[in-house]
Design a protein around this motif. Structure first.
Motif, PDB file in Angstrom:
ATOM      1  N   TRP A 131       7.973  -1.182  -8.386  1.00  0.00           N
ATOM      2  CA  TRP A 131       7.542  -0.632  -7.098  1.00  0.00           C
ATOM      3  C   TRP A 131       6.143  -0.047  -7.203  1.00  0.00           C
ATOM      4  CZ3 TRP A 131      10.738   0.593  -2.518  1.00  0.00           C
ATOM      5  CH2 TRP A 131      11.933  -0.138  -2.511  1.00  0.00           C
ATOM      6  N   MET A 132       5.327  -0.351  -6.183  1.00  0.00           N
ATOM      7  CA  MET A 132       3.947   0.117  -6.157  1.00  0.00           C
ATOM      8  C   MET A 132       3.655   0.715  -4.795  1.00  0.00           C
ATOM      9  SD  MET A 132       2.825  -1.062  -9.019  1.00  0.00           S
ATOM     10  CE  MET A 132       1.448  -2.043  -9.500  1.00  0.00           C
ATOM     11  N   THR A 144       8.296   6.481 -14.968  1.00  0.00           N
ATOM     12  CA  THR A 144       9.118   5.301 -14.669  1.00  0.00           C
ATOM     13  C   THR A 144      10.582   5.659 -14.437  1.00  0.00           C
ATOM     14  OG1 THR A 144       9.629   4.897 -16.982  1.00  0.00           O
ATOM     15  CG2 THR A 144       7.644   3.850 -16.114  1.00  0.00           C
ATOM     16  N   LYS A 145      10.923   6.934 -14.625  1.00  0.00           N
ATOM     17  CA  LYS A 145      12.341   7.302 -14.490  1.00  0.00           C
ATOM     18  C   LYS A 145      12.726   7.523 -13.023  1.00  0.00           C
ATOM     19  CE  LYS A 145      14.021   8.223 -18.785  1.00  0.00           C
ATOM     20  NZ  LYS A 145      13.585   8.857 -19.983  1.00  0.00           N
ATOM     21  N   GLY A 159       0.811  -1.216   0.000  1.00  0.00           N
ATOM     22  CA  GLY A 159       0.000   0.000   0.000  1.00  0.00           C
ATOM     23  C   GLY A 159       0.839   1.258   0.000  1.00  0.00           C
ATOM     24  N   PHE A 160       1.952   1.242   0.692  1.00  0.00           N
ATOM     25  CA  PHE A 160       2.828   2.415   0.725  1.00  0.00           C
ATOM     26  C   PHE A 160       3.997   2.267  -0.239  1.00  0.00           C
ATOM     27  CE2 PHE A 160       0.419   3.174   4.495  1.00  0.00           C
ATOM     28  CZ  PHE A 160       0.291   4.553   4.497  1.00  0.00           C
ATOM     29  N   SER A 161       4.710   1.159  -0.116  1.00  0.00           N
ATOM     30  CA  SER A 161       5.788   0.909  -1.066  1.00  0.00           C
ATOM     31  C   SER A 161       6.191  -0.548  -0.989  1.00  0.00           C
ATOM     32  CB  SER A 161       6.997   1.807  -0.769  1.00  0.00           C
ATOM     33  OG  SER A 161       7.492   1.552   0.512  1.00  0.00           O
ATOM     34  N   LEU A 162       6.072  -1.213  -2.097  1.00  0.00           N
ATOM     35  CA  LEU A 162       6.408  -2.637  -2.153  1.00  0.00           C
ATOM     36  C   LEU A 162       6.607  -3.002  -3.615  1.00  0.00           C
ATOM     37  CD1 LEU A 162       6.411  -5.194  -0.207  1.00  0.00           C
ATOM     38  CD2 LEU A 162       4.173  -5.677  -1.148  1.00  0.00           C
TER      39      LEU A 162
END
Ligand SMILES: N[C@@H](CCC(=O)N[C@@H](CS)C(=O)NCC(=O)O)C(=O)O
Lengths: 338, 388
Positions: free
Chosen positions: A55-56, A75-76, A45-48
């Motif tokens: 990364w999402m 994406t950069k 949810g935050f960063s994974l």
């Protein structure tokens, strides 16, 4: 691993401080063709990173928005995973350009670390999670409990304060990484695990049996989260701050990923200024006129970023609550573009 | 500068001793100068980047809890400086127990590897190969997560004799309470030190005397303290509360995992050092001992080990240093050692990376130098008794 990492970051910070004088971060990023973004990498949810290594998350999308504004390409970004303990040194030493990682804004962090908080993109507070089997309904019943916590967080300090203020005793067991502290809680080393409430929802999904655990109702602190930059580069500070304001303003004017091409044709002067069809507000920041168009095309507006990662469009289903727009009774409010 | 005498050769600057002193002085000035320059630019850069610097944080209230404190410490009343000492003592505790344990286990296994018993020799070889070829971090995680976490939950604690408990949150033992307890602990430490001194120092006395005196040295201080300061007034039993066990002495699972892991890992290296030392003693020595009618055990103790020690000590010192430094892997399993507490939490709260990393490195350096010094002294003693 951790010790090596934190010591080497410490040494890197020390040596960087021996030699560097800060240059324009924006120019550096442009020359590199890549934004270096520090985030946790552990929190759904935050960063994974997903199965493909992409990364999402909410914190991740903030960096993508910055990359979109600069390069017109979300994406950069090169993401660097940082534990609570190592995050500040990584930013101080110049390893990363921005730290977007569920980090609480406090006075000492703002003044003592040579860093600046740019804005609050998530209003949070600390909570507790316990096993249902111990039959506790309130944090005030936790007298004498063992609580697992992650080192180097405001969480660690609030925990001690809360128990002291309520004349309760606590056994604090601190670990350097999320995985270790969570595993310790999961295997019965502690009665409770504590962190920011938003993260409790997220880490709960990582437990062996999420349904055996319950989040207690008490919120014991204020945890305003937001991105940080190094002290001393005002232009860069402005950019990160205004990327957040752009996201919030876009939501306020109902500019979405889907309709942004339509909205560009709008006659509304506020929308025209925001989307750069009138004035040169983006250029004043050191970006392009269409910077907000780029951001919204890249990641959507604040509401879209929230919903996709944390809200109804995500497994976490966190309610907007106080993070709703000010026009809807929440606290998210952005100064105007003009 | 004043001129020298008339004859050029006698000019002071042609004297090689003077020259070497001058060069060394120049070198020292350069080193100090560079260090000063580095320190100054760092301080300037810190100030420019608005990063707090200096040692003012030392006396600021810490505000965080530590799970194991050998000295009095409270989050609300103690300072970051106090937290430093708590962390340092926790590191030393692990280092001392680890060194003693690894030495005993390592010697046993090293000797066992040379045993004539095929099974014993094979088993100890297998132990060494297995243990020293797996990364230490992995082993620590194994002890912590795979072994200690399988202990029963707090509510199903194992009840030990004399009112102790064992569960996945640690080992809880009854504790003596009363005024004399602190003195008693110090007296016990003094006793242990005394016994070691007797065993090591009085090498000239026959070993029967030493073996007889050692227990006396061990027990005298605590017994004296017991009678002088009064016996502990009561015993505090650990008690099962709603969540946790209260009272008594608490041995953390993090501590057990770390010391066990360090002892097991280091013992494999010590065993190799010991084996190398023993095989370095010429075979003739053993044969000579046998021809004098000494039994194997006696030959080992009186002839082989004393000679092997001279080969063993320097690499053994290395292992001790490694163990101490490796103890900083404590962070991975949440044991509050110096690195976790000071270079971890304190650094993170204060943000003073430069000062804290320097202090931490300095501390490890001092511990290491002191360990080497002690071992060198011991080595020197061995060498001298050898020559007599
Ligand atoms: N907001 C708090 C706590 C943030 C925090 O670090 N939380 C932990 C526990 S959920 C975390 O994100 N860990 C992830 C990691 O270390 O990668 C702070 O800024 O100190």
């Amino acid at each position: 691993m951790n010790i090596v990492r934190s010591l080497s970051l410490g040494i890197a910070a020390a040596t960087a401080l021996v030699v560097t004088a800060s240059a324009g971060t924006l120019d550096d990023v442009k020359a590199r063709g890549m934004l270096n973004c520090g985030s946790s990498g552990q929190l759904p949810g935050f960063s994974l990173p997903d199965a493909q290594g992409i990364w999402m998350g909410f914190d991740v999308d903030y960096c993508r928005a910055v990359a979109a504004a600069i390069f017109n390409d979300p994406t950069k970004v090169k993401f660097v995973a940082l534990s609570s303990k190592d995050r500040f040194t990584a930013l101080q030493s110049g390893d990363i350009d921005v730290l977007s990682r569920n980090t609480t804004w406090t006075s000492s962090r703002d003044t003592q670390l040579g860093l600046n908080f740019t804005a609050i993109n998530y209003f949070d507070g600390q909570g507790f999670i316990v096993r249902k089997s111990i039959k506790v309904n309130s944090a005030l019943e936790l007298n004498d409990a063992a609580v697992c916590v992650q080192q180097g967080t405001t969480t660690e300090l609030n925990l001690t304060d809360y128990f002291r203020a309520n004349k309760m005793r606590v056994k604090v067991v601190a670990f350097a990484t999320l995985d270790e502290s969570l595993k310790a809680y999961d295997t019965g080393r502690c009665d409770s695990y504590t962190t920011d409430a938003s993260q409790l929802y997220s880490v709960r999904l990582k437990l062996a049996k999420p349904d055996d655990h319950v989040v207690l109702p008490e919120i014991i602190s204020k945890e305003p989260l937001g991105p940080l930059v190094r002290h001393g580069d005002d232009q860069w500070f402005d950019i990160i701050k205004w990327v957040h304001f752009a996201l919030v303003n876009a939501e306020e004017f109902n500019i979405t990923k889907a309709n942004v091409d339509e909205q560009v044709k709008s006659d509304n002067p506020e929308i025209k200024r925001l989307l750069g069809t009138e004035g040169n507000y983006g250029e004043q920041l050191g970006l392009t006129k269409d910077w907000v168009v780029r951001i919204v095309k890249g990641v959507g507006n604040y509401g879209e970023v929230f919903d996709r990662n944390l809200g109804q469009g995500s497994p976490l289903k966190i309610a907007r609550g106080i993070n709703a727009l000010w026009t809807k009774g929440g606290l998210q409010y952005a100064p105007p573009v003009r | 500068m004043a001129a020298g005498t008339d004859r050029p050769r006698d000019r002071f600057y042609n004297n090689s001793k003077v020259r070497s002193i001058v060069w060394q002085a120049v070198l020292i000035i350069c080193v100090v100068g560079v260090a000063w320059l580095l320190a100054r630019t760092t301080a300037e850069n810190l100030a420019r980047a608005r990063i707090a610097s200096g040692f003012g944080f030392w006396n600021v209230t810490a505000g965080f809890d530590i799970s194991q404190t050998l000295i009095e410490y409270s989050a609300s009343a103690s300072t970051f400086g106090r937290a430093f000492w708590v962390g340092l003592l926790n590191t030393l505790l692990v280092a001392v127990i680890g060194i003693v344990g690894a030495t005993v286990l390592g010697f046993l296994i090293g000797i066992a590897r040379l045993s004539n018993n095929w099974l014993v020799a094979r088993l100890s070889t297998a132990y060494v190969e297995l243990v020293r070829n797996l990364p230490l971090l992995l082993q620590l995680l194994f002890w912590y997560n795979a072994v200690l976490k399988t202990l029963p939950d707090i509510r199903d604690s194992l009840h030990l004799p004399l009112g102790g408990f064992l569960n996945n949150r640690g080992l809880f033992l009854p504790a003596p309470v009363g005024e004399g307890v602190g003195v008693l602990v110090w007296a016990m430490l003094a006793g242990i030190a005394g016994a070691i001194a007797v065993l090591m120092m009085w090498r000239r006395r026959p070993h029967q005397v030493r073996l007889a005196l050692a227990p006396v040295a061990l027990l005298l201080p605590p017994v004296a303290a017991w009678f002088l300061y009064g016996e502990p007034t009561a015993v505090e039993y650990p008690e099962l509360g709603r969540f946790n066990i209260r009272g008594g002495i608490e041995v953390l699972p993090e501590f057990v995992a770390l010391t066990t892991g360090l002892i097991v890992y280091t013992s494999a290296f010590v065993a190799e050092v010991v084996r190398a030392g023993l095989t370095a003693v010429p075979k003739g020595q053993v044969e000579a001992a046998a021809s004098l009618g000494l039994r194997r055990g006696a030959a080992l103790r009186l002839i082989v080990v004393p000679q092997a020690m001279r080969v063993i000590i320097p690499p053994l010192t290395n292992q001790y240093l490694n163990l101490t430094k490796n103890s900083s892997l404590a962070v991975a399993i949440g044991y509050p050692d110096l690195v976790q507490v000071f270079a971890g939490t304190v650094l993170n709260i204060t943000g003073q990376a430069v000062e804290i990393v320097i202090i931490t490195m300095g501390v490890y350096l001092v511990i290491s130098l002191m360990t080497s010094m002690a071992m060198n002294l011991y080595d020197a003693r061995l060498a001298m008794t050898e020559r007599r």
